[in-house]
Write an enzyme that holds these catalytic residues in place. Sequence first.
Site, PDB file in Angstrom:
ATOM      1  N   CYS A  85       0.819  -1.183  -0.201  1.00 27.88           N
ATOM      2  CA  CYS A  85       0.190   0.009   0.027  1.00 27.88           C
ATOM      3  C   CYS A  85       0.883   1.594  -0.060  1.00 27.88           C
ATOM      4  CB  CYS A  85      -0.892  -0.027   1.079  1.00 27.88           C
ATOM      5  SG  CYS A  85      -2.634   1.201   0.875  1.00 27.88           S
TER       6      CYS A  85
ATOM      7  N   HIS B 179      -3.442  -5.843   1.077  1.00 26.42           N
ATOM      8  CA  HIS B 179      -3.284  -5.845   2.704  1.00 26.42           C
ATOM      9  C   HIS B 179      -3.934  -7.369   2.592  1.00 26.42           C
ATOM     10  CE1 HIS B 179      -2.373  -1.913   3.834  1.00 26.42           C
ATOM     11  NE2 HIS B 179      -3.305  -1.566   3.267  1.00 26.42           N
TER      12      HIS B 179
END
Length: 503
Positions: A333, A431
């Site tokens: 991310c 994630h």
Amino acid sequence: MPPRALMLQGTGSSVGKSVLVAGLARALVRRGLRVRPFKPQNMSNNAAVTQDGGEIGRAQALQARACGVPPVVDMNPVLLKPQGMTGSQLVVRGRVRGQVRARDFQSFKRGLMPEVLESFHSLAAQADIVLVEGAGSASEINLREDDIANMGFAQAAGIDVVLVGDIDRGGVIASLVGTQAVVAPQDARRIKGFIVNRMRGDPSLFAAGMGAVAARTGWRPIGLVPFLDRVRDLPAEDAADLAPGGPVAGGGIRIAVPCLPMIANFDDLDPLAAEDGVSLRMVARGQVLPPCDLIILPGAKATIADLAVLRAEGWDVDILAHVRRGGHVLGICGGYQMLGQGIADPDGIEGPPATVPGLGLLDVTTVLEGGKRLEDVTGLLLPERVRLRGYEMHMGRTDGPDHASRPLIDLDGRPDGAVSPSGRVWGTYVHGLLADGTARAALLARLGGVSHGHDHDVRIDMALDALADHLEAHLDIDALLALARPVNPASASAQAPCEQAEG
């Protein structure tokens, strides 16, 4: 029977409220009750995607898991995500509503109470009991006016409170008795019992202490909870719970993680830390990144600010030297965004509008733009083509040759992430990638390691069961149930209409 509710508040932050609610939820579910967790207001950059397409604090998602139900936005209607220079990102009922500074939020939050109560009553309609978790300290009387997180919510919802103190940090008698002394009398009357958490050593040594608190306050002693090591298997809620340090020498795969100020969704690292063949170290500021096999740049709530800190610490030099020596890097991310050629924030989402250079390890560029992607995903890790699952939670768009020609993941037809031409630098927006046993094993195999392939979800459930057993043994759960009040539906409409946020 009408639904009931009980609130756990703390004498301070990090006294174990979140874990106690999770363990109690699992224990009550095993008694046949329908249980729902609720936290009116949370502050955390560790968040989870919900079944209804929003986001809530990771602790409430864990508590939902303990209840055996999917997480939904009503479990944490107000979430503040610290975001560097702009204050905090304000998430209301799962959706971003803007940025607020701490001082502005104190006056603004009064308008959020109707939505908080609406979420609470929505959950209560599905439950036999709602376990409510407070935030920070019940004794912060400087924040009592317009409070929606602790006593303000308890009064608005008409529910009673059990106060939690942490004996491990010392001064627990003073913190419990002192809370009664400083809060307003009408708030003190809401507190009906107390729990002393994280006892190390012989519990009988604090029997007189439990009696002293009960005598001075009139509260019912619910129990003294010994420290439980299995709690370490549960995801931490706050970056403050991370412990910099740890081994990097010895056998197995060595992984280093620079601990940046705005680190987010750091539970991505837990499955690696649980691997017997992995040595993972969180590297504190002021230290060099040690020799290792893999450096991980985890998520960041303020990517540009954290990238500036990374450079100020000299970690950019360490990372580039690591790659020159043949080492691997994984960016997740915000960490993925840092690995590219540059990051542009034309609309000032993270602070003043700016464009900054990245680390240049991937040929991609990122533009931060409005609209947050929040969704569970499944796909294939490339090139091994092993199945994986995870979730996306990010703002921004990342494109470039490495993304177009060498994505790390195929999300059922949509490319994600990027891989460097050397094959040793990886970036992804997914994630939870490392929680998937097959994907984790494939990535460790690239480093020459072997995963035991444990199912991280099973490990968490086993820890929740062990915690529930522990609380059944050391708390008077029947007394807790007796303190839970019936939920009064009239409180749902007793507040003023909601105002709009201004950042």
